[in-house]
Design a protein around this motif. Sequence first.
Motif, PDB file in Angstrom:
ATOM      1  N   ALA A 178     -43.331 122.719  47.016  1.00 46.82           N
ATOM      2  CA  ALA A 178     -42.679 122.769  45.705  1.00 46.82           C
ATOM      3  C   ALA A 178     -43.312 123.760  44.741  1.00 46.82           C
ATOM      4  CB  ALA A 178     -42.690 121.378  45.070  1.00 46.82           C
ATOM      5  N   ALA A 179     -44.617 123.990  44.852  1.00 40.83           N
ATOM      6  CA  ALA A 179     -45.296 124.855  43.884  1.00 40.83           C
ATOM      7  C   ALA A 179     -46.518 125.494  44.522  1.00 40.83           C
ATOM      8  CB  ALA A 179     -45.706 124.052  42.640  1.00 40.83           C
ATOM      9  N   ARG A 180     -46.906 126.649  43.971  1.00 45.40           N
ATOM     10  CA  ARG A 180     -48.086 127.355  44.478  1.00 45.40           C
ATOM     11  C   ARG A 180     -48.742 128.152  43.368  1.00 45.40           C
ATOM     12  NH1 ARG A 180     -47.011 132.504  48.110  1.00 45.40           N
ATOM     13  NH2 ARG A 180     -46.193 133.139  46.083  1.00 45.40           N
ATOM     14  N   SER A 181     -50.066 128.208  43.417  1.00 45.22           N
ATOM     15  CA  SER A 181     -50.846 129.110  42.569  1.00 45.22           C
ATOM     16  C   SER A 181     -51.798 129.892  43.459  1.00 45.22           C
ATOM     17  CB  SER A 181     -51.648 128.323  41.532  1.00 45.22           C
ATOM     18  OG  SER A 181     -52.509 129.205  40.831  1.00 45.22           O
ATOM     19  N   LEU A 182     -51.965 131.172  43.149  1.00 45.22           N
ATOM     20  CA  LEU A 182     -52.861 132.036  43.933  1.00 45.22           C
ATOM     21  C   LEU A 182     -54.111 132.407  43.149  1.00 45.22           C
ATOM     22  CD1 LEU A 182     -50.196 134.424  45.529  1.00 45.22           C
ATOM     23  CD2 LEU A 182     -51.256 132.384  46.523  1.00 45.22           C
ATOM     24  N   THR A 183     -54.454 131.579  42.192  1.00 42.86           N
ATOM     25  CA  THR A 183     -55.645 131.846  41.388  1.00 42.86           C
ATOM     26  C   THR A 183     -56.373 130.535  41.121  1.00 42.86           C
ATOM     27  OG1 THR A 183     -56.418 132.944  39.352  1.00 42.86           O
ATOM     28  CG2 THR A 183     -54.431 131.621  39.178  1.00 42.86           C
ATOM     29  N   ALA A 184     -57.622 130.620  40.705  1.00 41.38           N
ATOM     30  CA  ALA A 184     -58.378 129.415  40.367  1.00 41.38           C
ATOM     31  C   ALA A 184     -57.722 128.712  39.181  1.00 41.38           C
ATOM     32  CB  ALA A 184     -59.824 129.778  40.040  1.00 41.38           C
ATOM     33  N   LEU A 185     -57.769 127.383  39.217  1.00 45.92           N
ATOM     34  CA  LEU A 185     -57.096 126.575  38.195  1.00 45.92           C
ATOM     35  C   LEU A 185     -58.083 125.685  37.460  1.00 45.92           C
ATOM     36  CD1 LEU A 185     -54.114 125.367  40.412  1.00 45.92           C
ATOM     37  CD2 LEU A 185     -53.995 127.108  38.614  1.00 45.92           C
ATOM     38  N   ASP A 186     -57.818 125.462  36.169  1.00 49.18           N
ATOM     39  CA  ASP A 186     -58.542 124.413  35.456  1.00 49.18           C
ATOM     40  C   ASP A 186     -57.688 123.148  35.491  1.00 49.18           C
ATOM     41  OD1 ASP A 186     -56.541 124.717  33.506  1.00 49.18           O
ATOM     42  OD2 ASP A 186     -57.842 125.809  32.126  1.00 49.18           O
ATOM     43  N   ASP A 187     -58.172 122.066  34.895  1.00 45.24           N
ATOM     44  CA  ASP A 187     -57.446 120.803  34.996  1.00 45.24           C
ATOM     45  C   ASP A 187     -56.086 120.856  34.305  1.00 45.24           C
ATOM     46  OD1 ASP A 187     -58.968 121.005  32.621  1.00 45.24           O
ATOM     47  OD2 ASP A 187     -58.995 118.850  32.343  1.00 45.24           O
ATOM     48  N   THR A 188     -55.975 121.579  33.197  1.00 43.37           N
ATOM     49  CA  THR A 188     -54.704 121.664  32.475  1.00 43.37           C
ATOM     50  C   THR A 188     -53.649 122.372  33.303  1.00 43.37           C
ATOM     51  OG1 THR A 188     -55.862 121.697  30.358  1.00 43.37           O
ATOM     52  CG2 THR A 188     -53.587 122.480  30.357  1.00 43.37           C
ATOM     53  N   ARG A 189     -53.998 123.509  33.877  1.00 48.84           N
ATOM     54  CA  ARG A 189     -53.032 124.266  34.683  1.00 48.84           C
ATOM     55  C   ARG A 189     -52.695 123.520  35.970  1.00 48.84           C
ATOM     56  NH1 ARG A 189     -55.168 129.816  35.723  1.00 48.84           N
ATOM     57  NH2 ARG A 189     -53.053 130.269  36.396  1.00 48.84           N
ATOM     58  N   LEU A 190     -53.657 122.817  36.527  1.00 48.22           N
ATOM     59  CA  LEU A 190     -53.393 122.029  37.729  1.00 48.22           C
ATOM     60  C   LEU A 190     -52.409 120.906  37.425  1.00 48.22           C
ATOM     61  CD1 LEU A 190     -53.973 121.372  40.684  1.00 48.22           C
ATOM     62  CD2 LEU A 190     -56.052 120.185  39.940  1.00 48.22           C
ATOM     63  N   ARG A 191     -52.606 120.226  36.304  1.00 45.15           N
ATOM     64  CA  ARG A 191     -51.691 119.138  35.918  1.00 45.15           C
ATOM     65  C   ARG A 191     -50.275 119.669  35.682  1.00 45.15           C
ATOM     66  NH1 ARG A 191     -53.721 113.931  34.242  1.00 45.15           N
ATOM     67  NH2 ARG A 191     -51.515 113.544  33.868  1.00 45.15           N
ATOM     68  N   LYS A 192     -50.148 120.908  35.185  1.00 42.19           N
ATOM     69  CA  LYS A 192     -48.829 121.493  34.959  1.00 42.19           C
ATOM     70  C   LYS A 192     -48.087 121.736  36.269  1.00 42.19           C
ATOM     71  CE  LYS A 192     -49.632 123.615  30.457  1.00 42.19           C
ATOM     72  NZ  LYS A 192     -49.799 124.859  29.690  1.00 42.19           N
ATOM     73  N   MET A 193     -48.821 121.864  37.369  1.00 41.09           N
ATOM     74  CA  MET A 193     -48.180 121.995  38.683  1.00 41.09           C
ATOM     75  C   MET A 193     -47.739 120.638  39.220  1.00 41.09           C
ATOM     76  SD  MET A 193     -50.627 124.671  40.761  1.00 41.09           S
ATOM     77  CE  MET A 193     -49.538 124.777  42.192  1.00 41.09           C
ATOM     78  N   ILE A 194     -48.525 119.609  38.925  1.00 41.70           N
ATOM     79  CA  ILE A 194     -48.313 118.291  39.518  1.00 41.70           C
ATOM     80  C   ILE A 194     -47.350 117.422  38.709  1.00 41.70           C
ATOM     81  CG2 ILE A 194     -49.478 116.130  40.181  1.00 41.70           C
ATOM     82  CD1 ILE A 194     -52.058 117.864  40.493  1.00 41.70           C
TER      83      ILE A 194
END
Length: 201
Positions: A178-194
Amino acid sequence: MSFSRAPRGTLLAVGALAAALTLTACTGDSNGKSGGGGNTNFVTNTGGVDTVAKGERKAPGKLAGETLDGKRLDVAGLKGKVVVLNVWGSWCGPCRAEAKHFAKVAGELKAKGVEFVGINTRDHNKQPALAFEKDYEVPYPSLYDPDGELVLYGFPKGTLNPQGIPSTVVLDREGKIAARSLTALDDTRLRKMIDPLLAEK
């Protein structure tokens, strides 16, 4: 020798090498830029997170094997939960930077039906990877993929596949990408994916 006359084994080896080279750099692009040409049916937002509409998602290939602690794990067995797959290596600086955020969010969301699975790659000795998990108090298992086979073959062509280290891929409750990031994530950006996947009915 032309490619049309090259032995099949040579062509396969060249193809595998080319695919492996896409994972050689430890990516740290803070802009989160990622590719997406052709008919891939996904959209990249400004934060570098690619997403696929619910009706257009595809399941990954087989993502199963031995974990760093020697247990067997098959990601397909987690269907029914949102699954966060994080590709990492102990040698990767951006992986170290994001590890505490992943550990935090994994703890916060486990009771809400979110499972985290790491895919440890290019650590040909388990000890540095195990030390990494201990140092960052990683509370979830990681599949041990020293040669990158799960990364290369576990995601069908045309899907949101990991293309660097670190990469994060999120599966919906149906086990689809459903979603992908190709860079390091902090907790805020990770939660925006989930969070949008948790909200899906």
